[in-house]
Scaffold this active site. Structure first.
Site, PDB file in Angstrom:
ATOM      1  N   ARG A  38       0.838  -1.216   0.000  1.00  0.00           N
ATOM      2  CA  ARG A  38       0.000   0.000   0.000  1.00  0.00           C
ATOM      3  C   ARG A  38       0.867   1.259   0.000  1.00  0.00           C
ATOM      4  O   ARG A  38       0.468   2.275  -0.574  1.00  0.00           O
ATOM      5  CB  ARG A  38      -0.936   0.000   1.194  1.00  0.00           C
ATOM      6  CG  ARG A  38      -2.102  -0.933   0.951  1.00  0.00           C
ATOM      7  CD  ARG A  38      -3.128  -0.858   2.034  1.00  0.00           C
ATOM      8  NE  ARG A  38      -4.327  -1.542   1.616  1.00  0.00           N
ATOM      9  CZ  ARG A  38      -5.161  -2.157   2.431  1.00  0.00           C
ATOM     10  NH1 ARG A  38      -4.912  -2.170   3.726  1.00  0.00           N
ATOM     11  NH2 ARG A  38      -6.239  -2.744   1.972  1.00  0.00           N
ATOM     12  N   LYS A 200     -19.291 -16.009  -0.498  1.00  0.00           N
ATOM     13  CA  LYS A 200     -20.751 -15.897  -0.465  1.00  0.00           C
ATOM     14  C   LYS A 200     -21.370 -15.226  -1.676  1.00  0.00           C
ATOM     15  O   LYS A 200     -20.847 -14.237  -2.179  1.00  0.00           O
ATOM     16  CB  LYS A 200     -21.155 -15.083   0.764  1.00  0.00           C
ATOM     17  CG  LYS A 200     -20.896 -15.769   2.068  1.00  0.00           C
ATOM     18  CD  LYS A 200     -21.442 -14.874   3.152  1.00  0.00           C
ATOM     19  CE  LYS A 200     -21.136 -15.363   4.526  1.00  0.00           C
ATOM     20  NZ  LYS A 200     -21.300 -14.262   5.475  1.00  0.00           N
ATOM     21  N   GLY A 356      -8.825  -7.849  -2.829  1.00  0.00           N
ATOM     22  CA  GLY A 356      -9.077  -8.891  -1.834  1.00  0.00           C
ATOM     23  C   GLY A 356      -8.221 -10.137  -2.019  1.00  0.00           C
ATOM     24  O   GLY A 356      -7.043 -10.071  -2.328  1.00  0.00           O
ATOM     25  N   GLY A 379     -13.342  -3.770  -0.252  1.00  0.00           N
ATOM     26  CA  GLY A 379     -14.727  -3.278  -0.264  1.00  0.00           C
ATOM     27  C   GLY A 379     -14.945  -2.201  -1.307  1.00  0.00           C
ATOM     28  O   GLY A 379     -15.973  -2.183  -1.997  1.00  0.00           O
TER      29      GLY A 379
HETATM   30  P1  AMP Z   1     -14.260 -13.417  -0.590  1.00  0.00           P
HETATM   31  O1  AMP Z   1     -13.666 -12.549   0.477  1.00  0.00           O
HETATM   32  O2  AMP Z   1     -15.716 -13.350  -0.700  1.00  0.00           O
HETATM   33  O3  AMP Z   1     -13.544 -13.265  -1.917  1.00  0.00           O
HETATM   34  O4  AMP Z   1     -14.007 -14.905  -0.098  1.00  0.00           O
HETATM   35  C1  AMP Z   1     -12.746 -15.436   0.086  1.00  0.00           C
HETATM   36  C2  AMP Z   1     -12.879 -16.660   0.935  1.00  0.00           C
HETATM   37  O5  AMP Z   1     -13.721 -17.586   0.296  1.00  0.00           O
HETATM   38  C3  AMP Z   1     -11.565 -17.370   1.160  1.00  0.00           C
HETATM   39  O6  AMP Z   1     -11.221 -17.260   2.519  1.00  0.00           O
HETATM   40  C4  AMP Z   1     -11.873 -18.806   0.771  1.00  0.00           C
HETATM   41  O7  AMP Z   1     -11.355 -19.758   1.688  1.00  0.00           O
HETATM   42  C5  AMP Z   1     -13.376 -18.849   0.784  1.00  0.00           C
HETATM   43  N1  AMP Z   1     -13.875 -19.929  -0.074  1.00  0.00           N
HETATM   44  C6  AMP Z   1     -13.601 -20.156  -1.359  1.00  0.00           C
HETATM   45  N2  AMP Z   1     -14.169 -21.299  -1.774  1.00  0.00           N
HETATM   46  C7  AMP Z   1     -14.829 -21.823  -0.728  1.00  0.00           C
HETATM   47  C8  AMP Z   1     -15.607 -23.001  -0.548  1.00  0.00           C
HETATM   48  N3  AMP Z   1     -15.798 -23.872  -1.533  1.00  0.00           N
HETATM   49  N4  AMP Z   1     -16.138 -23.212   0.664  1.00  0.00           N
HETATM   50  C9  AMP Z   1     -15.932 -22.332   1.666  1.00  0.00           C
HETATM   51  N5  AMP Z   1     -15.205 -21.202   1.547  1.00  0.00           N
HETATM   52  C10 AMP Z   1     -14.663 -20.949   0.361  1.00  0.00           C
END
Ligand code: AMP
Length: 398
Positions: A38, A200, A356, A379
């Site tokens: 950063r 999610k 991210g 974010g």
């Molecule tokens: P995000 O911050 O929404 O991009 O999510 C990232 C997180 O999603 C990481 O910590 C991953 O471990 C988690 N993730 C990716 N695939 C899966 C999965 N199949 N089941 C549970 N968590 C997951």
């Protein structure tokens, strides 16, 4: 960027220029900076101002000190790191507003750099308080916002201050972020392929909806793929899933059909019968197509999906990637994410990594210098990709 000045539009020589940067760097247990990307991202703006003889005043937050002084969140280590990078002293000030700050600023020589202490040591910062905003504005002739990572927050040092400074502009980093995340994805060189993963559906549904208006192909992976699979009638065992998002998942699939967007879900997955995340261990594992057995969970995309997604990536001319394809923190579940990282890095397309965990994955894979752009926002990147106006950017409008 219409109605917003760029640094190149400004005459900064001899002027006091307050720059809101994002120096919210991770610190290790000993308080040392563990990743200074950063700081590096803010260097082009700082170097430009120094070489154009501005009096440079830097403001940032670090962590969440909740409006009170807390030495664990001091920006002092950043001043030392920055001084080394710039090859010149960086004056560090114990506070960010008040008489002492005004006095120090009035003694700055042209081309010198001063870093103010953490703006979040004052409760007025996160409240976007007028008094705090005015006090910050008192320090400067010109305000520049270059903190893309906090541009989605309306705080005194990102939004309020701009109300009270006559001249304001976007820094080089914000300019670049808006170009790649905005312009290059709104008027993309086609085919435009979007890869979305992560935990999610609820976090990404607005991004999916907005990108369905722009992309030619969308490839879905990660935990959110299972809500889509459930929506299509598959059994997904105990995979991560948001039952209350099945309807929106169905709507997204329908919108893709209506718009002629190729919308691909994993055709196979790595599934496991148990998982110990803290220990980084999995139990028994296998590749599953179609339905998953009860009590098994999907943790990565499988080989057929990797091959299919790679094919799409190879023919793309613009790629946007946000979110890992599996639980990539566990090495046994990281194959899909790293295969996608490699394919994105090796493509000739404009490749944009939307912040991210995908940035983390690209860095871990060693391909970071082969992609066109990695966003510094988490974010903020998501909100901008959703099509929202970022308050820290809107505040710069004339
Ligand atoms: P995000 O911050 O929404 O991009 O999510 C990232 C997180 O999603 C990481 O910590 C991953 O471990 C988690 N993730 C990716 N695939 C899966 C999965 N199949 N089941 C549970 N968590 C997951």
């Amino acid at each position: 960027m219409s109605n917003i000045k760029k640094i190149s539009d400004l005459d900064v020589a001899g002027k006091r220029v307050l720059v809101r940067v994002d120096f919210n760097v991770p610190l290790d247990k000993s308080g040392a900076i563990s990743d200074d990307s950063r700081i590096n991202a803010a260097l082009p703006t700082i170097r430009h101002l120094v070489s154009h003889n501005a009096k440079v005043i830097l403001a940032s937050h670090l962590g969440r000190p909740k409006g009170k002084f807390n030495p664990a969140f001091s920006l002092k280590p950043v001043a030392e790191n920055l001084a080394k990078k710039l090859g010149q002293p960086v004056i560090f000030l114990d506070d960010c507003i008040g008489c002492e700050a005004e006095n120090a600023v009035s003694h700055l020589t042209d081309g010198s750099v001063l870093l103010l202490e953490n703006v979040r040591f004052h409760a007025g910062e996160e409240k976007n308080d007028n008094e705090m905003s005015k006090s910050l504005a008192n320090l400067a002739d010109i305000f520049i916002n270059d903190a893309f990572g906090t541009a989605h927050r309306a705080h005194a040092s990102t939004v309020g201050v701009a109300k009270f400074t006559k001249e304001k502009a976007a820094g080089f980093l914000i300019e670049k972020e808006l170009d790649f995340l905005g312009e290059k994805t709104s008027n993309p060189i086609r085919p435009f392929t979007v890869i979305l993963g992560g935990a999610k559906v609820s976090d990404k549904i607005k991004v999916i909806d907005s990108l369905l208006d722009k992309a030619d192909t969308i490839l879905i992976g990660g935990g959110m793929a299972y809500t889509f699979k459930l929506a299509m009638g598959y059994k997904i065992g105990k995979s991560l899933c948001e039952v209350d998002k099945i309807e929106v998942a169905k709507q997204a699939i329908q919108k893709a059909k209506d718009k002629g967007v190729k919308f691909l879900l994993p055709e196979d997955n790595l599934i496991v019968d148990s998982l110990d995340f803290p220990a980084g261990k999995i139990g028994e594992s296998k590749i599953a197509e179609g339905d998953f057995p009860d009590d098994w969970e999907g943790v990565d995309i499988g080989p057929k999906t990797i091959a299919a997604y790679k094919k799409e990536i190879q023919t793309a001319k613009t790629i946007l990637w946000n979110g890992p394809m599996g639980i990539f923190e566990i090495s046994d579940c990281s194959k899909g994410t790293f295969a996608i990282a490699e394919a994105v890095a090796n493509s000739d397309a404009i490749s944009i990594i939307g912040g991210g965990d995908s940035v983390k994955a690209i860095n871990m894979s060693g391909y970071s210098d082969k992609v066109s752009f990695m966003s510094t926002g988490g974010g903020a990147s998501l909100e901008y990709l959703e099509g929202k106006e970022l308050p820290g950017v809107s505040a710069l409008k004339d």
